[in-house]
Write a protein that holds these residues in place. Structure first.
Motif, PDB file in Angstrom:
ATOM      1  N   SER A 117     -41.084   9.161 -62.421  1.00  0.00           N
ATOM      2  CA  SER A 117     -41.544   7.637 -62.660  1.00  0.00           C
ATOM      3  C   SER A 117     -42.704   7.363 -63.451  1.00  0.00           C
ATOM      4  O   SER A 117     -42.814   6.558 -64.239  1.00  0.00           O
TER       5      SER A 117
ATOM      6  N   GLY B 135     -41.493   4.169 -57.957  1.00  0.00           N
ATOM      7  CA  GLY B 135     -41.590   5.656 -57.499  1.00  0.00           C
ATOM      8  C   GLY B 135     -42.904   6.170 -57.591  1.00  0.00           C
ATOM      9  O   GLY B 135     -43.492   7.013 -56.954  1.00  0.00           O
TER      10      GLY B 135
ATOM     11  N   TRP C 238     -31.377   1.157 -59.000  1.00  0.00           N
ATOM     12  CA  TRP C 238     -31.986   1.766 -59.922  1.00  0.00           C
ATOM     13  C   TRP C 238     -31.063   2.432 -61.227  1.00  0.00           C
ATOM     14  O   TRP C 238     -31.573   2.113 -62.352  1.00  0.00           O
TER      15      TRP C 238
ATOM     16  N   THR D 100     -46.336  -0.440 -62.442  1.00  0.00           N
ATOM     17  CA  THR D 100     -46.859  -0.102 -61.121  1.00  0.00           C
ATOM     18  C   THR D 100     -47.199  -1.484 -60.443  1.00  0.00           C
ATOM     19  O   THR D 100     -46.795  -1.613 -59.178  1.00  0.00           O
TER      20      THR D 100
ATOM     21  N   GLU E 182     -36.299  -1.791 -64.998  1.00  0.00           N
ATOM     22  CA  GLU E 182     -36.652  -0.486 -64.744  1.00  0.00           C
ATOM     23  C   GLU E 182     -38.275  -0.463 -64.655  1.00  0.00           C
ATOM     24  O   GLU E 182     -38.660   0.509 -63.870  1.00  0.00           O
TER      25      GLU E 182
ATOM     26  N   ASP F  68     -38.699  -0.433 -60.652  1.00  0.00           N
ATOM     27  CA  ASP F  68     -38.511   0.880 -60.039  1.00  0.00           C
ATOM     28  C   ASP F  68     -39.068   2.060 -60.494  1.00  0.00           C
ATOM     29  O   ASP F  68     -39.289   2.814 -59.889  1.00  0.00           O
ATOM     30  N   PHE F  69     -39.753   1.901 -61.560  1.00  0.00           N
ATOM     31  CA  PHE F  69     -40.689   3.093 -62.102  1.00  0.00           C
ATOM     32  C   PHE F  69     -41.739   2.938 -61.146  1.00  0.00           C
ATOM     33  O   PHE F  69     -42.365   3.924 -60.503  1.00  0.00           O
TER      34      PHE F  69
ATOM     35  N   ARG G 138     -34.960  12.366 -62.426  1.00  0.00           N
ATOM     36  CA  ARG G 138     -35.407  11.327 -61.246  1.00  0.00           C
ATOM     37  C   ARG G 138     -34.007  10.879 -60.697  1.00  0.00           C
ATOM     38  O   ARG G 138     -33.824  10.722 -59.334  1.00  0.00           O
TER      39      ARG G 138
END
Length: 333
Positions: free
Chosen positions: A123, A29, A53, A173, A22, A25-26, A96
């Motif tokens: 996110s 986002g 996701w 990120t 996760e 994919d955060f 989300r």
């Protein structure tokens, strides 16, 4: 090793898997605002995580369910004491998921822009709040002799926990930027590499400070080894993305997450939730666990179901392994 120790390790593995999967994919986002220059590029970013996701979130559901079944006292104290932050995370995850599914239902620019804003914020906030939550778990919170949380929301907003939140936000990120470089082609891939380098340097500055703080305050020899692995992997990931080796960089950023989360759980054990009021009131793997019979049944169920889930999720990643770019979006439209 007792069954409650085994389940502490299994829950740690579930959280490690959740943050590894996760996490990127955060990060993707968040990058829909930091990296993408137009709606087409945002579609590329969203499509890189579109097939996976929701499967990544299974790890969170499993971790929460395992905690409830194996350590009910831990679950009760955690979810009552951290009610507002966890509720906010839950709302973000719901919105989300809706944003991913609803964004393309209409062609109106305003409709799509609003859902893109939702993807960004839902996110960013969980990526930040998970670090704050785990920072407080490791640091210890106000738990009384009845195993109940007696603090308030402002007790959770301490410097150590806030730094932990900033670390998870920047690390996820960075992880997402490397994943984007690994999954895309063309100009967006090049820009993802450059942004990943900047994010990696920022992450290193924050993460090293947080890990050292953790080691000095609660660490031992095992956690020190995990910290060294995390720092070395992060440095290696930055070096690999600089050299254009996205695959190695993604693997090493993943190792960074694995080692860092493992370090947090190593500093906890044998506690599951320390009390900042009195060490005798700590929740431990012994006083917070279910009965041995319950843990035995859970172990059999996990042994049967877990390999099937891993095989299915691995197959999903294999099927959707190819890179995509803006030209794929044009063709599809």
């Amino acid at each position: 090793m007792e069954l409650h120790d085994v389940w502490f390790v299994l829950i740690a593995v579930l959280w490690i898997g959740y943050f590894f999967l996760e996490g990127f994919d955060f990060g993707v986002g968040v990058l829909t605002k930091l990296l993408a220059r137009n709606r087409t590029e945002r579609r590329v970013l969203i499509n890189t995580i579109g097939p996976v996701w929701d499967g990544n979130e299974v790890w969170l559901l499993t971790a929460g369910g395992a905690t409830f079944a194996a350590f009910p006292e831990w679950y009760a104290t955690l979810f009552s004491g951290f009610y507002l932050p966890l509720l906010l995370i839950l709302v973000c995850l719901i919105v989300r998921g809706v944003a991913f599914e609803y964004r393309h239902k209409r062609d109106e620019a305003r409709w799509q822009t609003n859902w893109e804003h939702a993807i960004f914020w839902t996110s960013l906030l969980p990526a930040l709040l998970w670090g704050v939550a785990f920072g407080n778990i490791v640091r210890g919170v106000k738990i009384d002799g009845q195993k109940e949380y007696v603090g308030d929301l402002f007790d959770l907003l301490n410097p150590y926990a806030i730094l932990g939140g900033l670390v998870t936000l920047t690390l996820f990120t960075f992880h997402g930027a490397v994943f984007t470089a690994l999954k895309t082609v063309g100009d967006i891939r090049v820009r993802a590499r450059g942004l990943a380098l900047k994010l990696g340097l920022l992450t290193a500055a924050l993460a090293i400070g947080f890990l050292i703080w953790t080691q000095v305050s609660r660490g031992d020899g095992k956690s020190l080894i995990a910290m060294i692995v995390a720092v070395a992997a992060l440095v290696g990931a930055i070096g690999a993305i600089t050299a254009g080796r996205e695959g190695w960089s993604f693997a090493l950023s993943g190792v960074t997450i694995v080692a860092a989360v493992a370090m947090l759980f190593l500093t906890l054990f044998p506690n599951v939730m320390p009390s900042s009021l009195n060490e005798e009131w700590n929740l431990t793997v012994t006083n917070a666990s279910s009965s041995p019979y319950t843990l035995k049944i859970m172990t059999w169920c996990a042994g049967i179901a877990t390999p099937l889930v891993l095989l299915y999720q691995g197959w999903t990643y294999w099927v959707f392994r190819k890179r995509i770019g803006t030209h794929h979006i044009v063709d599809a439209h």
